[in-house]
Design an enzyme around this catalytic site. Structure first.
Site, mmCIF file in Angstrom:
data_model
loop_
_atom_site.group_PDB
_atom_site.id
_atom_site.type_symbol
_atom_site.label_atom_id
_atom_site.label_comp_id
_atom_site.label_asym_id
_atom_site.label_seq_id
_atom_site.Cartn_x
_atom_site.Cartn_y
_atom_site.Cartn_z
ATOM 1 N N GLU A 23 -5.928 -3.901 -8.431
ATOM 2 C CA GLU A 23 -5.228 -4.028 -9.713
ATOM 3 C C GLU A 23 -3.708 -3.992 -9.527
ATOM 4 O OE1 GLU A 23 -6.974 -2.179 -13.077
ATOM 5 O OE2 GLU A 23 -5.061 -1.740 -14.030
ATOM 6 N N ASP A 29 -5.812 3.734 -8.471
ATOM 7 C CA ASP A 29 -5.805 4.685 -9.593
ATOM 8 C C ASP A 29 -4.507 5.490 -9.579
ATOM 9 O OD1 ASP A 29 -8.720 4.265 -10.222
ATOM 10 O OD2 ASP A 29 -8.906 5.119 -8.224
HETATM 11 O O1 TRH Z 1 -6.083 0.414 -3.465
HETATM 12 P P1 TRH Z 1 -6.742 -0.556 -4.359
HETATM 13 O O2 TRH Z 1 -7.960 -1.158 -3.846
HETATM 14 O O3 TRH Z 1 -7.056 0.149 -5.744
HETATM 15 C C1 TRH Z 1 -8.235 -0.117 -6.464
HETATM 16 C C2 TRH Z 1 -8.013 -0.934 -7.677
HETATM 17 O O4 TRH Z 1 -7.054 -0.341 -8.499
HETATM 18 C C3 TRH Z 1 -9.297 -1.089 -8.411
HETATM 19 O O5 TRH Z 1 -9.115 -1.829 -9.588
HETATM 20 C C4 TRH Z 1 -9.819 0.248 -8.733
HETATM 21 O O6 TRH Z 1 -11.048 0.113 -9.351
HETATM 22 C C5 TRH Z 1 -9.956 1.035 -7.458
HETATM 23 O O7 TRH Z 1 -8.705 1.119 -6.832
HETATM 24 C C6 TRH Z 1 -10.459 2.412 -7.720
HETATM 25 O O8 TRH Z 1 -5.707 -1.760 -4.667
HETATM 26 P P2 TRH Z 1 -4.413 -1.797 -5.612
HETATM 27 O O9 TRH Z 1 -4.783 -1.611 -7.008
HETATM 28 O O10 TRH Z 1 -3.696 -3.009 -5.245
HETATM 29 O O11 TRH Z 1 -3.556 -0.538 -5.166
HETATM 30 C C7 TRH Z 1 -2.907 -0.506 -3.935
HETATM 31 C C8 TRH Z 1 -1.620 0.276 -4.063
HETATM 32 O O12 TRH Z 1 -1.107 0.576 -2.771
HETATM 33 C C9 TRH Z 1 -0.503 -0.486 -4.768
HETATM 34 O O13 TRH Z 1 0.185 0.413 -5.618
HETATM 35 C C10 TRH Z 1 0.411 -0.940 -3.648
HETATM 36 C C11 TRH Z 1 0.263 0.212 -2.711
HETATM 37 N N1 TRH Z 1 0.635 -0.018 -1.299
HETATM 38 C C12 TRH Z 1 1.764 0.611 -0.808
HETATM 39 O O14 TRH Z 1 2.458 1.320 -1.552
HETATM 40 N N2 TRH Z 1 2.109 0.446 0.494
HETATM 41 C C13 TRH Z 1 1.382 -0.331 1.347
HETATM 42 O O15 TRH Z 1 1.734 -0.437 2.554
HETATM 43 C C14 TRH Z 1 0.227 -0.989 0.808
HETATM 44 C C15 TRH Z 1 -0.578 -1.886 1.705
HETATM 45 C C16 TRH Z 1 -0.113 -0.815 -0.509
#
Ligand code: TRH
Length: 368
Positions: free
Chosen positions: A255, A17
């Site tokens: 996402e 989010d």
């Molecule tokens: O963290 P998420 O599981 O977020 C989820 C989804 O958005 C889902 O659709 C929603 O319903 C829920 O949240 C509430 O996975 P997502 O979307 O991939 O977000 C992870 C973020 O973290 C992405 O912007 C990449 C970032 N990230 C980093 O910046 N550094 C890191 O080391 C890692 C592993 C991830």
């Protein structure tokens, strides 16, 4: 005067989010010159994603975005010209009342979750009038087809070089608490091919530690048979993005990382955010249908079987050999898919254009 914009984000869980709202806020500021305030009820994930953001500050400006902690009671502010509620979060009632009192009502946009289902294009842009106030909310659906809002992609994002598949297979691993993980690690360790896996911080690292039966702190290396594991620290979002094109295969989730894997133009595996009543399986199938278009049948079947198994439907170890064999055929598909996605236009650009073209409800009523 450049348009003003308030983005509201209620963090439900994890990082997505905050990650999506931050990208959008920054892009509207940097690429479109909008004056953006991001109201977020939990700044902790933002501070992780973008070093320089101080989670304790009530109000700060980073990369030109004014970041405000969204707390109750909500302060008295003049609403912006464009108001975006991310992921159907509910706006503060006093703020909505203030929107209705503006001489020109703000354009109100509900930014929805990303989905590949085919109803999305039909619902993108629909308006829902407020039951009492002279306001309309417009639905904005990100998506993979023309007629949807497209995907978040920064203007200056470089197209990554083609993968080489020379040397050991390199894999990045970012997932939820996935029951299929131990079986996959077993298969990789027992395999004949050397495989290097970079494990993301948080849940993935903790679950790999369980599998190892040993501590696995950030920075640690571990070897089991053909498998080398590296525990990564949490890296800023920008570094996470660029790390994906350094691997041959990326496991992503949710996402935002799911979208970044597509811009990295490498073969990838998606763990979809699990939802009640298993509705996510339909969304997974919808994406697989779109993404498999243009693949030969063997490759499409290998991809589908492996993704389904990774999402709880099938045996991931049994599906791995065929999926591994399909990687060279999948490699050129990544750039072709990214080209197709770019042709829809980027989400921030589409949103900016559509928002500026919308009449406010009061104006629309005046012309009727
Ligand atoms: O963290 P998420 O599981 O977020 C989820 C989804 O958005 C889902 O659709 C929603 O319903 C829920 O949240 C509430 O996975 P997502 O979307 O991939 O977000 C992870 C973020 O973290 C992405 O912007 C990449 C970032 N990230 C980093 O910046 N550094 C890191 O080391 C890692 C592993 C991830």
């Amino acid at each position: 005067m450049n348009p003003s914009c308030d983005i509201f984000c209620a963090v439900v869980d994890n990082l997505g989010d905050a990650g999506v709202s931050w990208r959008l806020a920054r892009q509207l500021t940097v690429e479109h010159g909008w004056r953006v305030r991001l109201w977020i009820d939990d700044t902790a994930p933002l501070a992780l994603l973008r070093p320089g953001i101080d989670q304790a500050l009530e109000r700060q400006s980073v990369d030109g975005v004014e970041i405000r902690i969204w707390s109750a009671p909500f302060p008295v502010v003049t609403p912006a010209q464009i108001v975006i509620e991310a992921f159907a979060c509910e706006l503060p009632p006093a703020y909505v009342a203030a929107m209705a009192e503006q001489p020109r009502q703000p354009v109100w946009i509900n930014l929805e979750y990303l989905s590949a289902e085919d109803w999305v294009a039909g619902c993108h842009g629909l308006a829902s009038p407020h039951p009492r106030l002279p306001l309309s909310k417009h639905f904005f659906f990100p998506g993979f087809a023309s007629g949807t809002g497209g995907l978040i992609r920064e203007r200056n994002l470089a197209v990554p070089p083609a993968p080489t598949f020379s040397g050991p297979l390199t894999v990045s691993l970012f997932c939820y608490d996935n029951p299929a993980l131990p079986g996959l690690l077993d298969a990789w360790a027992a395999g004949s091919e050397p495989l290097e896996c970079c494990v993301a911080d948080g849940l993935p690292r903790r679950r790999v530690a369980n599998w190892l039966g040993a501590p696995f702190p950030a920075g640690a290396l571990a070897e089991r048979g053909a498998l080398s594991l590296r525990a990564l620290p949490f890296v800023p979002q920008a570094n996470y993005d660029s790390s994906l094109s350094a691997c041959d295969l990326n496991f992503v989730r949710g996402e935002d990382s799911f979208v970044r894997a597509q811009w990295a133009e490498r073969p990838f595996v998606w763990q979809i955010y699990p939802q009640a009543d298993d509705v996510h399986h339909g969304k997974l199938e919808a994406f697989l249908n779109l993404y498999s278009e243009g693949l030969d049948e063997t490759t499409a079947v290998a991809l589908t079987d492996f993704w389904r198994a990774w999402n709880g439907k099938g045996d991931v170890a049994a599906a791995w050999p065929a999926f591994r064999a399909a990687l060279p055929a999948l490699a050129p598909h990544g750039p072709a898919w990214a080209r197709q996605m770019r042709s829809i236009g980027d989400l921030a650009g589409n949103l900016a254009r559509e928002a500026l073209n919308k009449p406010s409800r009061k104006d629309a009523m005046a012309t009727n």
